[in-house]
Design a protein around this motif. Structure first.
Motif, PDB file in Angstrom:
ATOM      1  N   GLY A 252       0.790  -1.231   0.000  1.00 17.30           N
ATOM      2  CA  GLY A 252       0.000   0.000   0.000  1.00 17.30           C
ATOM      3  C   GLY A 252       0.816   1.272   0.000  1.00 17.30           C
ATOM      4  N   LEU A 253       2.144   1.140   0.001  1.00 17.96           N
ATOM      5  CA  LEU A 253       3.004   2.323   0.078  1.00 17.96           C
ATOM      6  C   LEU A 253       2.890   3.193  -1.166  1.00 17.96           C
ATOM      7  CD1 LEU A 253       5.031   3.604   2.011  1.00 17.96           C
ATOM      8  CD2 LEU A 253       6.849   2.362   0.833  1.00 17.96           C
ATOM      9  N   GLU A 254       2.603   2.565  -2.312  1.00 16.43           N
ATOM     10  CA  GLU A 254       2.467   3.336  -3.550  1.00 16.43           C
ATOM     11  C   GLU A 254       1.283   4.309  -3.475  1.00 16.43           C
ATOM     12  OE1 GLU A 254       0.375  -0.341  -3.363  1.00 16.43           O
ATOM     13  OE2 GLU A 254       2.544  -0.105  -3.578  1.00 16.43           O
ATOM     14  N   LEU A 255       0.202   3.886  -2.831  1.00 14.30           N
ATOM     15  CA  LEU A 255      -0.953   4.772  -2.688  1.00 14.30           C
ATOM     16  C   LEU A 255      -0.667   5.892  -1.688  1.00 14.30           C
ATOM     17  CD1 LEU A 255      -3.952   2.252  -2.731  1.00 14.30           C
ATOM     18  CD2 LEU A 255      -3.004   3.617  -4.601  1.00 14.30           C
ATOM     19  N   GLN A 256       0.083   5.571  -0.637  1.00 12.38           N
ATOM     20  CA  GLN A 256       0.471   6.618   0.312  1.00 12.38           C
ATOM     21  C   GLN A 256       1.326   7.678  -0.371  1.00 12.38           C
ATOM     22  OE1 GLN A 256       2.211   5.099   3.968  1.00 12.38           O
ATOM     23  NE2 GLN A 256       0.860   3.319   3.959  1.00 12.38           N
ATOM     24  N   ALA A 257       2.272   7.229  -1.192  1.00 14.18           N
ATOM     25  CA  ALA A 257       3.142   8.175  -1.903  1.00 14.18           C
ATOM     26  C   ALA A 257       2.334   9.014  -2.886  1.00 14.18           C
ATOM     27  CB  ALA A 257       4.258   7.422  -2.625  1.00 14.18           C
ATOM     28  N   LEU A 258       1.410   8.381  -3.608  1.00 14.70           N
ATOM     29  CA  LEU A 258       0.550   9.125  -4.523  1.00 14.70           C
ATOM     30  C   LEU A 258      -0.276  10.161  -3.794  1.00 14.70           C
ATOM     31  CD1 LEU A 258      -0.871   6.546  -7.114  1.00 14.70           C
ATOM     32  CD2 LEU A 258       0.231   8.727  -7.642  1.00 14.70           C
ATOM     33  N   ALA A 259      -0.885   9.738  -2.680  1.00 17.61           N
ATOM     34  CA  ALA A 259      -1.718  10.660  -1.904  1.00 17.61           C
ATOM     35  C   ALA A 259      -0.897  11.841  -1.399  1.00 17.61           C
ATOM     36  CB  ALA A 259      -2.363   9.924  -0.730  1.00 17.61           C
ATOM     37  N   ALA A 260       0.293  11.555  -0.868  1.00 15.82           N
ATOM     38  CA  ALA A 260       1.145  12.624  -0.335  1.00 15.82           C
ATOM     39  C   ALA A 260       1.546  13.602  -1.422  1.00 15.82           C
ATOM     40  CB  ALA A 260       2.380  12.020   0.321  1.00 15.82           C
ATOM     41  N   GLY A 307      -7.918   6.705   2.904  1.00 18.88           N
ATOM     42  CA  GLY A 307      -8.621   6.698   1.622  1.00 18.88           C
ATOM     43  C   GLY A 307      -9.382   7.984   1.377  1.00 18.88           C
ATOM     44  N   LEU A 308     -10.042   8.491   2.414  1.00 23.01           N
ATOM     45  CA  LEU A 308     -10.771   9.753   2.281  1.00 23.01           C
ATOM     46  C   LEU A 308      -9.833  10.913   1.965  1.00 23.01           C
ATOM     47  CD1 LEU A 308     -13.373   9.493   5.202  1.00 23.01           C
ATOM     48  CD2 LEU A 308     -13.860   9.489   2.748  1.00 23.01           C
ATOM     49  N   VAL A 309      -8.681  10.928   2.622  1.00 22.43           N
ATOM     50  CA  VAL A 309      -7.696  11.985   2.360  1.00 22.43           C
ATOM     51  C   VAL A 309      -7.266  11.954   0.902  1.00 22.43           C
ATOM     52  CG1 VAL A 309      -5.330  12.732   2.844  1.00 22.43           C
ATOM     53  CG2 VAL A 309      -6.855  12.157   4.728  1.00 22.43           C
ATOM     54  N   LEU A 310      -7.037  10.747   0.356  1.00 23.47           N
ATOM     55  CA  LEU A 310      -6.630  10.619  -1.041  1.00 23.47           C
ATOM     56  C   LEU A 310      -7.721  11.119  -1.980  1.00 23.47           C
ATOM     57  CD1 LEU A 310      -4.760   9.663  -3.282  1.00 23.47           C
ATOM     58  CD2 LEU A 310      -5.689   7.363  -3.007  1.00 23.47           C
ATOM     59  N   VAL A 311      -8.967  10.717  -1.729  1.00 22.32           N
ATOM     60  CA  VAL A 311     -10.079  11.138  -2.588  1.00 22.32           C
ATOM     61  C   VAL A 311     -10.254  12.651  -2.541  1.00 22.32           C
ATOM     62  CG1 VAL A 311     -12.574  11.013  -2.901  1.00 22.32           C
ATOM     63  CG2 VAL A 311     -11.281   8.934  -2.439  1.00 22.32           C
ATOM     64  N   ILE A 312     -10.205  13.216  -1.350  1.00 17.81           N
ATOM     65  CA  ILE A 312     -10.371  14.668  -1.208  1.00 17.81           C
ATOM     66  C   ILE A 312      -9.238  15.408  -1.904  1.00 17.81           C
ATOM     67  CG2 ILE A 312     -10.377  16.572   0.451  1.00 17.81           C
ATOM     68  CD1 ILE A 312     -11.787  14.646   2.417  1.00 17.81           C
ATOM     69  N   ALA A 313      -7.999  14.894  -1.759  1.00 20.07           N
ATOM     70  CA  ALA A 313      -6.849  15.549  -2.389  1.00 20.07           C
ATOM     71  C   ALA A 313      -6.988  15.559  -3.905  1.00 20.07           C
ATOM     72  CB  ALA A 313      -5.561  14.842  -1.975  1.00 20.07           C
ATOM     73  N   VAL A 314      -7.410  14.439  -4.480  1.00 17.28           N
ATOM     74  CA  VAL A 314      -7.578  14.366  -5.931  1.00 17.28           C
ATOM     75  C   VAL A 314      -8.699  15.284  -6.386  1.00 17.28           C
ATOM     76  CG1 VAL A 314      -8.197  12.858  -7.854  1.00 17.28           C
ATOM     77  CG2 VAL A 314      -6.643  12.034  -6.088  1.00 17.28           C
ATOM     78  N   ALA A 315      -9.804  15.317  -5.615  1.00 15.66           N
ATOM     79  CA  ALA A 315     -10.930  16.183  -5.972  1.00 15.66           C
ATOM     80  C   ALA A 315     -10.519  17.650  -5.945  1.00 15.66           C
ATOM     81  CB  ALA A 315     -12.100  15.939  -5.010  1.00 15.66           C
ATOM     82  N   VAL A 316      -9.778  18.042  -4.911  1.00 18.05           N
ATOM     83  CA  VAL A 316      -9.299  19.431  -4.826  1.00 18.05           C
ATOM     84  C   VAL A 316      -8.371  19.741  -5.989  1.00 18.05           C
ATOM     85  CG1 VAL A 316      -7.853  21.005  -3.475  1.00 18.05           C
ATOM     86  CG2 VAL A 316      -9.568  19.596  -2.332  1.00 18.05           C
ATOM     87  N   ASP A 317      -7.503  18.779  -6.332  1.00 20.44           N
ATOM     88  CA  ASP A 317      -6.592  18.974  -7.461  1.00 20.44           C
ATOM     89  C   ASP A 317      -7.371  19.213  -8.755  1.00 20.44           C
ATOM     90  OD1 ASP A 317      -4.129  18.754  -9.082  1.00 20.44           O
ATOM     91  OD2 ASP A 317      -5.004  16.856  -9.707  1.00 20.44           O
ATOM     92  N   MET A 318      -8.386  18.406  -9.016  1.00 21.35           N
ATOM     93  CA  MET A 318      -9.160  18.535 -10.245  1.00 21.35           C
ATOM     94  C   MET A 318      -9.904  19.871 -10.294  1.00 21.35           C
ATOM     95  SD  MET A 318      -8.392  15.831 -11.860  1.00 21.35           S
ATOM     96  CE  MET A 318      -9.576  15.835 -13.199  1.00 21.35           C
ATOM     97  N   LEU A 319     -10.512  20.270  -9.174  1.00 18.38           N
ATOM     98  CA  LEU A 319     -11.240  21.551  -9.128  1.00 18.38           C
ATOM     99  C   LEU A 319     -10.295  22.731  -9.326  1.00 18.38           C
ATOM    100  CD1 LEU A 319     -13.703  20.828  -6.176  1.00 18.38           C
ATOM    101  CD2 LEU A 319     -14.274  20.999  -8.606  1.00 18.38           C
ATOM    102  N   THR A 320      -9.108  22.629  -8.707  1.00 14.42           N
ATOM    103  CA  THR A 320      -8.130  23.699  -8.820  1.00 14.42           C
ATOM    104  C   THR A 320      -7.652  23.857 -10.255  1.00 14.42           C
ATOM    105  OG1 THR A 320      -7.396  23.297  -6.565  1.00 14.42           O
ATOM    106  CG2 THR A 320      -5.939  24.587  -7.955  1.00 14.42           C
TER     107      THR A 320
END
Length: 324
Positions: A252-260, A307-320
């Motif tokens: 799961g480290l790859e998802l942590q790195a992506l999220a970060a 998981g929620l942090v990752l989803v929120i981060a991606v959503a903020v990125d897309m909106l930005t």
């Protein structure tokens, strides 16, 4: 190409300014989290807990350097966690076979280089989507680690190999200082070197980058190799700290790195991001995880929050990106 570097487009300038604002906002959130936890738990600001946080984030912080470079170029690597595990088991197997420590480490690092090169060639030469390519190599690396060890951790490594995890410098283990050196070198290289600056143009528009004379495939292959190499470095350091090779490490480290990286301002669409911001994302995620552990939050809920942090981060990125 030089003229473009010296005189960036207005949109690029706005995106960089936006990235700086996100880094500042992330710093403020980190400060607020530290202040809040210092009130909620008397053990949060202790030296022991600080050391635990820093040591725990070493593998992710090292891997996020390569992941950020790939994200800026418009790619990503899902095999890094498995490559970490395979490198960890390879160095342990060689050490148990009485291979000298430097040669064992070199062989483990070559594992990462090999997987990075394979990922780069599959993506560039065969035109396979990075998601499919790195999912495949992720499975191969994890499977190889399990086959080599039959699913068991390899312990009883030579005491001298523990130098990275046990040697203390100013209250932190040597592996933490190696992490700091890699992060600084990566951030400076991505900001200042001519070669890595090209990844911003590739991520922004691959066709335009090719027309401007950038060797897109070569740059992208190098980025994958760097990502694989850093995953192996993280694997060797983790094996040194644990004094064992663990085939299930890095799950799961790859998802942590992506999220970060995304939390720190990198975009899944490419062309944007900094290693400094990505490492701030690692710090933020590590603090949240540590805070939940101190507040006795269930491990299962911690997975949900991540998981929620990752989803929120991606959503903020897309909106930005849309607004910019």
């Amino acid at each position: 190409m030089t003229a473009t570097i010296d005189h960036p487009a207005p949109t690029s300038s706005r995106l960089r300014h936006l990235g700086s604002l996100r880094e500042l906002a992330l710093l403020l959130m980190i400060a607020a989290l530290i202040a809040g936890m210092s009130i909620l738990s008397p053990y949060f600001l202790t030296p022991a807990n600080f050391q635990a946080i820093v040591v725990g984030m070493v593998p992710t912080a090292i891997i996020v350097v390569g992941m950020t470079i790939l994200l800026v170029s418009g790619s990503f690597d899902l095999s890094v966690g498995s490559v970490l595990a395979l490198s960890s088991t390879v160095v342990a197997l060689l050490l148990l076979a009485k291979v000298p420590i430097p040669l064992a480490i070199l062989a483990a690092l070559l594992v990462g280089v090999g997987f990075g090169l394979a990922n780069g060639l599959i993506v560039t030469m065969l035109g396979v989507n990075p998601l499919i390519a790195t999912l495949g190599t992720m499975s191969i690396a994890r499977g190889a680690a399990l086959v080599f060890t039959e699913g068991f951790s390899l312990s009883s490594l030579p005491p001298a190999f523990g130098v990275f995890g046990k040697t203390q410098i100013l209250g932190l283990p040597l592996m933490a200082w190696i992490m700091v050196a890699i992060v600084i070198a990566g951030d400076v290289a991505l900001r200042r070197t001519r070669f890595l600056r090209q990844v911003y143009f590739i991520g922004g528009s691959e066709k335009a980058a090719a027309l401007s004379g950038i060797a897109v495939n070569r740059v992208r292959i190098v980025c994958f190799v760097v990502s694989g190499l850093l995953a192996s470095v993280a694997g060797v350091l983790l094996a040194s700290r644990l004094m064992s090779g663990t085939p299930t490490a890095g799950n799961g480290l790859e998802l942590q790195a992506l999220a970060a990286a995304v939390i720190g301002g990198a975009s899944l669409r490419g062309g944007e991001g900094t290693i400094f911001g990505a490492v701030l994302g690692v710090v933020f995620v590590a603090l949240i995880s540590n805070a939940m552990t101190m507040l006795a939050v269930s491990m299962y809920w911690q997975m949900i929050v991540t998981g929620l942090v990752l989803v929120i981060a991606v959503a903020v990125d897309m909106l930005t990106r849309r607004k910019s």
